[in-house]
Design a protein around this motif. Structure first.
Motif, PDB file in Angstrom:
ATOM      1  N   LEU A 277      -1.930   5.793   6.749  1.00 17.55           N
ATOM      2  CA  LEU A 277      -1.209   4.523   6.799  1.00 17.55           C
ATOM      3  C   LEU A 277      -0.187   4.536   7.926  1.00 17.55           C
ATOM      4  O   LEU A 277      -0.110   3.607   8.733  1.00 17.55           O
ATOM      5  CB  LEU A 277      -0.523   4.249   5.453  1.00 17.55           C
ATOM      6  N   PHE A 278       0.597   5.613   8.000  1.00 17.85           N
ATOM      7  CA  PHE A 278       1.638   5.695   9.026  1.00 17.85           C
ATOM      8  C   PHE A 278       1.062   5.926  10.413  1.00 17.85           C
ATOM      9  O   PHE A 278       1.564   5.382  11.400  1.00 17.85           O
ATOM     10  CB  PHE A 278       2.672   6.758   8.661  1.00 17.85           C
TER      11      PHE A 278
ATOM     12  N   ARG B 212       0.843  -1.203   0.000  1.00 15.64           N
ATOM     13  CA  ARG B 212       0.000   0.000   0.000  1.00 15.64           C
ATOM     14  C   ARG B 212       0.876   1.250   0.000  1.00 15.64           C
ATOM     15  O   ARG B 212       0.603   2.206  -0.730  1.00 15.64           O
ATOM     16  CB  ARG B 212      -0.932  -0.013   1.221  1.00 15.64           C
ATOM     17  N   TYR B 213       1.917   1.260   0.815  1.00 17.70           N
ATOM     18  CA  TYR B 213       2.839   2.388   0.866  1.00 17.70           C
ATOM     19  C   TYR B 213       3.434   2.661  -0.516  1.00 17.70           C
ATOM     20  O   TYR B 213       3.451   3.810  -0.977  1.00 17.70           O
ATOM     21  CB  TYR B 213       3.964   2.114   1.876  1.00 17.70           C
TER      22      TYR B 213
ATOM     23  N   LEU C 199       0.827   4.091  -2.901  1.00 21.17           N
ATOM     24  CA  LEU C 199       0.562   5.502  -2.590  1.00 21.17           C
ATOM     25  C   LEU C 199       1.745   6.386  -2.966  1.00 21.17           C
ATOM     26  O   LEU C 199       1.559   7.510  -3.444  1.00 21.17           O
ATOM     27  CB  LEU C 199       0.228   5.667  -1.104  1.00 21.17           C
ATOM     28  N   LEU C 200       2.947   5.864  -2.765  1.00 23.58           N
ATOM     29  CA  LEU C 200       4.144   6.615  -3.128  1.00 23.58           C
ATOM     30  C   LEU C 200       4.146   6.939  -4.618  1.00 23.58           C
ATOM     31  O   LEU C 200       4.513   8.051  -5.022  1.00 23.58           O
ATOM     32  CB  LEU C 200       5.387   5.806  -2.748  1.00 23.58           C
TER      33      LEU C 200
ATOM     34  N   ALA D 220      -0.984  12.052  -0.218  1.00 19.97           N
ATOM     35  CA  ALA D 220      -0.357  12.421   1.062  1.00 19.97           C
ATOM     36  C   ALA D 220      -1.259  12.112   2.256  1.00 19.97           C
ATOM     37  O   ALA D 220      -0.793  11.595   3.282  1.00 19.97           O
ATOM     38  CB  ALA D 220       0.029  13.900   1.061  1.00 19.97           C
TER      39      ALA D 220
ATOM     40  N   GLU E 184      -3.567   9.836   2.502  1.00 18.59           N
ATOM     41  CA  GLU E 184      -3.632   8.382   2.694  1.00 18.59           C
ATOM     42  C   GLU E 184      -2.334   7.853   3.296  1.00 18.59           C
ATOM     43  O   GLU E 184      -2.364   6.937   4.116  1.00 18.59           O
ATOM     44  CB  GLU E 184      -3.936   7.691   1.367  1.00 18.59           C
ATOM     45  N   GLN E 185      -1.201   8.440   2.881  1.00 18.15           N
ATOM     46  CA  GLN E 185       0.083   8.048   3.482  1.00 18.15           C
ATOM     47  C   GLN E 185       0.071   8.368   4.972  1.00 18.15           C
ATOM     48  O   GLN E 185       0.497   7.565   5.798  1.00 18.15           O
ATOM     49  CB  GLN E 185       1.264   8.764   2.803  1.00 18.15           C
ATOM     50  N   ARG E 186      -0.426   9.574   5.290  1.00 24.08           N
ATOM     51  CA  ARG E 186      -0.499   9.977   6.702  1.00 24.08           C
ATOM     52  C   ARG E 186      -1.308   8.956   7.488  1.00 24.08           C
ATOM     53  O   ARG E 186      -0.908   8.527   8.571  1.00 24.08           O
ATOM     54  CB  ARG E 186      -1.122  11.359   6.826  1.00 24.08           C
TER      55      ARG E 186
END
Length: 153
Positions: free
Chosen positions: A95-96, A77-78, A81-82, A89, A91-93
């Motif tokens: 995820l983390f 997923r990372y 999204l990357l 951004a 969605e990355q936030r």
């Protein structure tokens, strides 16, 4: 780069990449097979894998994610999204942040297990010393800790 080693230039063998990343060679092969690494270059004469700078960077990022407890699905997923760049951004936030929450819960459970082990050591220490009052207190402490364990354990 005269005099530079393969490790300095990023042209790593699978053994060097495994050593550098902490992943085993079979894990690196698996990650390549399932598409997490993209295409890994091969040495023309031997056919052996050669990890170029971009792949080295990717493997190192995956190693950091894995060491935080992220699953293969989370790593995939990372990377997805990357590839979307800044548009992903938020969605990355998420995820983390979700992974950080999971890790915090894991740490809390580890602290509880540590407390349990220390209380058990206290119990056995009291028994060794023949201190029945300290042993009674240690049993109560152990029971109090055990009440805190969740069903997940």
């Amino acid at each position: 780069m005269a005099g530079a080693t393969r490790e300095q230039t990023g042209d790593l063998t699978i053994q060097q990449m495994a050593h550098r990343s902490g992943f085993s060679e079979p894990t690196l092969r698996y990650y390549e097979k399932i598409g997490l690494l993209g295409e890994v270059a091969r040495d023309e004469s031997s056919g052996h894998r050669r990890y170029g700078p971009a792949t080295v960077d990717r493997v190192e990022a995956l190693a950091c994610l894995r060491s935080s407890g992220m699953t293969v699905g989370g790593m995939r997923r990372y990377l997805d999204l990357l590839a979307e760049g800044d548009a992903a951004a938020a969605e990355q936030r998420e995820l983390f942040a979700a992974q950080a929450d999971k890790l915090a819960a894991d740490i809390q459970q580890l602290r509880l297990r540590l407390t349990y082990l220390r209380r058990k050591a206290d119990l056995w220490d009291a028994r060794v010393r023949g201190d029945t009052e300290a042993e009674k207190q240690a049993v109560e402490d152990v029971m109090r800790v055990m009440d805190q364990f969740t069903l997940k354990d």
